[in-house]
Design an enzyme around this catalytic site. Sequence first.
Site, PDB file in Angstrom:
ATOM      1  N   THR A  42       0.783  -1.079  -0.051  1.00 60.47           N
ATOM      2  CA  THR A  42      -0.009  -0.129   0.030  1.00 60.47           C
ATOM      3  C   THR A  42       0.942   1.195  -0.040  1.00 60.47           C
ATOM      4  OG1 THR A  42      -1.532  -1.311   1.299  1.00 60.47           O
ATOM      5  CG2 THR A  42      -1.900   1.331   1.234  1.00 60.47           C
ATOM      6  N   VAL A  43       1.604   1.508   0.981  1.00 64.50           N
ATOM      7  CA  VAL A  43       2.509   2.738   1.018  1.00 64.50           C
ATOM      8  C   VAL A  43       3.607   2.584   0.276  1.00 64.50           C
ATOM      9  CG1 VAL A  43       4.104   4.052   2.763  1.00 64.50           C
ATOM     10  CG2 VAL A  43       2.102   2.768   3.471  1.00 64.50           C
ATOM     11  N   LYS A  71       7.035   1.596  12.197  1.00 59.70           N
ATOM     12  CA  LYS A  71       7.178   2.022  13.817  1.00 59.70           C
ATOM     13  C   LYS A  71       7.653   0.710  14.672  1.00 59.70           C
ATOM     14  CE  LYS A  71       2.970   1.426  12.297  1.00 59.70           C
ATOM     15  NZ  LYS A  71       2.276   1.999  10.955  1.00 59.70           N
ATOM     16  N   GLU A 114       9.679  10.089   9.583  1.00 56.46           N
ATOM     17  CA  GLU A 114       8.357  10.839   9.795  1.00 56.46           C
ATOM     18  C   GLU A 114       7.271   9.883   9.722  1.00 56.46           C
ATOM     19  OE1 GLU A 114       7.963  14.578  10.332  1.00 56.46           O
ATOM     20  OE2 GLU A 114       6.441  13.334  10.919  1.00 56.46           O
ATOM     21  N   GLY A 122     -11.697  -2.552   5.381  1.00 56.59           N
ATOM     22  CA  GLY A 122     -10.312  -2.453   5.381  1.00 56.59           C
ATOM     23  C   GLY A 122      -9.714  -1.504   6.265  1.00 56.59           C
ATOM     24  N   ASP A 165       0.363  -1.216  18.416  1.00 55.16           N
ATOM     25  CA  ASP A 165       0.759  -0.051  17.327  1.00 55.16           C
ATOM     26  C   ASP A 165       0.890   1.299  18.321  1.00 55.16           C
ATOM     27  OD1 ASP A 165       0.605   0.850  14.521  1.00 55.16           O
ATOM     28  OD2 ASP A 165      -0.815   2.080  15.373  1.00 55.16           O
ATOM     29  N   LYS A 215       4.352   3.890  18.253  1.00 55.24           N
ATOM     30  CA  LYS A 215       4.392   5.296  18.236  1.00 55.24           C
ATOM     31  C   LYS A 215       4.646   6.116  19.366  1.00 55.24           C
ATOM     32  CE  LYS A 215       0.899   4.560  14.397  1.00 55.24           C
ATOM     33  NZ  LYS A 215      -0.286   4.216  13.974  1.00 55.24           N
ATOM     34  N   GLY A 238      -2.942   5.256   4.993  1.00 55.55           N
ATOM     35  CA  GLY A 238      -3.293   5.107   3.651  1.00 55.55           C
ATOM     36  C   GLY A 238      -2.174   5.316   2.677  1.00 55.55           C
TER      37      GLY A 238
END
Lengths: 427, 427
Positions: free
Chosen positions: A13-14, A105, A129, A187, A201, A205, A302
Amino acid sequence: MKKIGVALLGLGTVGGGTYRILRKNHELFRKNEGLDINVLHVIERNMKRVEELGVDPAIVSENIDDVVNNPDISIVCEFFGGIEPAKTFLIRSLEAGKSIVTANKELFSKHWPELEAAAKRGKAGLYFEASCVGGVPVIRTICEGMQANTVLSIKGIVNGTTNYILSAMSKEGTSYADALKKAQELGYAEANPSADVDGFDATYKLSILSTLAYHKKVPVERIYREGISGVSTKDIAIGGSLGYTLKLLAISKNRNGKIEARVHPAFIKNEHPLASVSGSFNAVHMVGDSVGDIMMYGRGAGDLPTGSAIVSDIVYCAKQTKHAYLPFKNDGSSRDCDFITDFESKYYIRLTAVDKCGTLGKISTVFGKNRVGITTVLQKDTVGENGTTDIIFVTHDTFESAVRKALKEISSLEGVKSVDAVIRVED
Amino acid sequence: MKKIGVALLGLGTVGGGTYRILRKNHELFRKNEGLDINVLHVIERNMKRVEELGVDPAIVSENIDDVVNNPDISIVCEFFGGIEPAKTFLIRSLEAGKSIVTANKELFSKHWPELEAAAKRGKAGLYFEASCVGGVPVIRTICEGMQANTVLSIKGIVNGTTNYILSAMSKEGTSYADALKKAQELGYAEANPSADVDGFDATYKLSILSTLAYHKKVPVERIYREGISGVSTKDIAIGGSLGYTLKLLAISKNRNGKIEARVHPAFIKNEHPLASVSGSFNAVHMVGDSVGDIMMYGRGAGDLPTGSAIVSDIVYCAKQTKHAYLPFKNDGSSRDCDFITDFESKYYIRLTAVDKCGTLGKISTVFGKNRVGITTVLQKDTVGENGTTDIIFVTHDTFESAVRKALKEISSLEGVKSVDAVIRVED
């Protein structure tokens, strides 16, 4: 014009979003930044994905040597996620003098010191970032915009999946199970949602942001963690009637140099700027001793939002003449690194008790004895089965240990059936 | 350790805040940034202020030559405000090779090209993070965090005085005059409040942010400007009943390379993240083609918040090995720079009309003829003097010219007494 050769490890995706942004904006970077950025190699085995994105198959392989040994590649972007093979590939890249850009992360929060050591050996840079709050430049803000501050606190909504679920439960009265199911269908949540809903998660972070903000390593394993699977629609509704919104918050505080860090569901006042951050949006609220309150808000995930942060790091990295490293003051494990584990907070407590004269008095006495001050008591006039009723308390700021001790005692009182919910309330 | 000599021009509110942050954090900058930052000279004539802040009188004078000719000073921070003598002093400093740091939005927005030319001659840098939104690093975000984006729009609440006044009018129902008076008593508004309430200050900031975001000079004089002095509590209340909050917005949009820029009161939906920015807080909401929506929020003014941005710029500047300049694509005056003046927007319109059968029909016909689509009509059932009533319309997206033409025609209709309010509605 400075030529920058980039390698992409993975076209998920990324990775795909990053490739598309780099291709679309090639001229923009030449014009606005004076950089001629080109993707010179891609590591990917899914050739269908390669074709779908229009990547030249001649620059695609599965062999990291093709990246490490290519002298024209100066920046390596990683999109595998997880620890291996990402860690090995990135350390090899760093040692070969290539700077790395990543949204990983988990890897970064768990293996930062090793990555930093490899970066120093290779005189290369670490850019991440994209690891926190998608495209919102919150790391740049901490490092390049808040240098004049001692950061006093961080409060973040840093996980879109849980925020989507809690928003749905709050707005539509959906149960946790139904909201999770819908998030999976859309999703927003994985088939195995544990990393998100159990708060892992968010701890990754929070570890990264806190380490940068406080200039002290705040390791993942020192962060208290509680997920959202125990949250009930009932408490969200009662909290709502008291003027609160429930969020999964990642919180860290610098209390005179001692750090406390925790991820858990928490009520915040509806007027707090974080309360209106709903759906899959993320936000980080910080307090600095000079700047006061600041908040940054945007999409936390996203392809294009996270790709935006990856590409921002590529441009930023390409312009550095000397890469900066974080001067770790500790490794997070030594004794001289102070962490607070007995948090001070307000608490929302819901009990089931027999609706009988005297019960409330007995409970209040135990709270008082344990120095737990009460600001709000709410007794619902609806009496349930067996003549029981809900009693809700909101406390003043108090230590977690005092609340736990009081609740242990209260739960054994005659007339008290159960302690059903204990939710922290943040200012 | 790198030694950085700083000069402060003026010890007013922000100058004093900057001095205090630099003194308090001297060790922090050595430890975290590897910089030994010292104030070597101060330009100030108010020796009482010098004493109050504990500045060594030996480094204070009124002569800019003492700064320009001091080879140990590499960064000059200006706090005079206004055009002169700030402009002359800063150009002299730049030509002497000293980088400048300033919060002076008026000077920067009006004389940027001249300052940039002087900076190039002296190979020095221009830093002005503090000019927009106080301590919130919004300029850093645009320049160092959104490089992967074509910025599509900026919407900001960039003036704390007007936001305080509008928040008071909205929350307490206070009149404009009373809210202004209270803002003046609290020191949020000047004795002569024109720069704030007439929107000048917001145009300066919008000019700077838009120029950076679109890589095109957006000059102050090309920005449409309308202040808040004509805003009534009545329209704020009616808008509130329709789900809108009134704000003084600084808006610019990039419509396929054509720029529109305007500062005026506008209604925004209560759910928009800007709607909850109240009191003296500021926020900037941006849309990038990759990152989507992002917003930054914080205190827009004050000694320490603005000082935080000044000191952030000092640290940032001290670490640059080569200063960047904005490649102006135009000077804002040439014909090839496209500006849109016929804005497309939704409109809230309030009329006074005779409460008589047929009036509403006639008005609607004129709107229709001018292709102004209506989404909401609200006729208050309270009939005032002379049998008149308020009629409120909210339009679909429409061109300003069409609204103006329709309203001219409507105001001459029989039964229409007056057009009382025309307020743009932003999505």
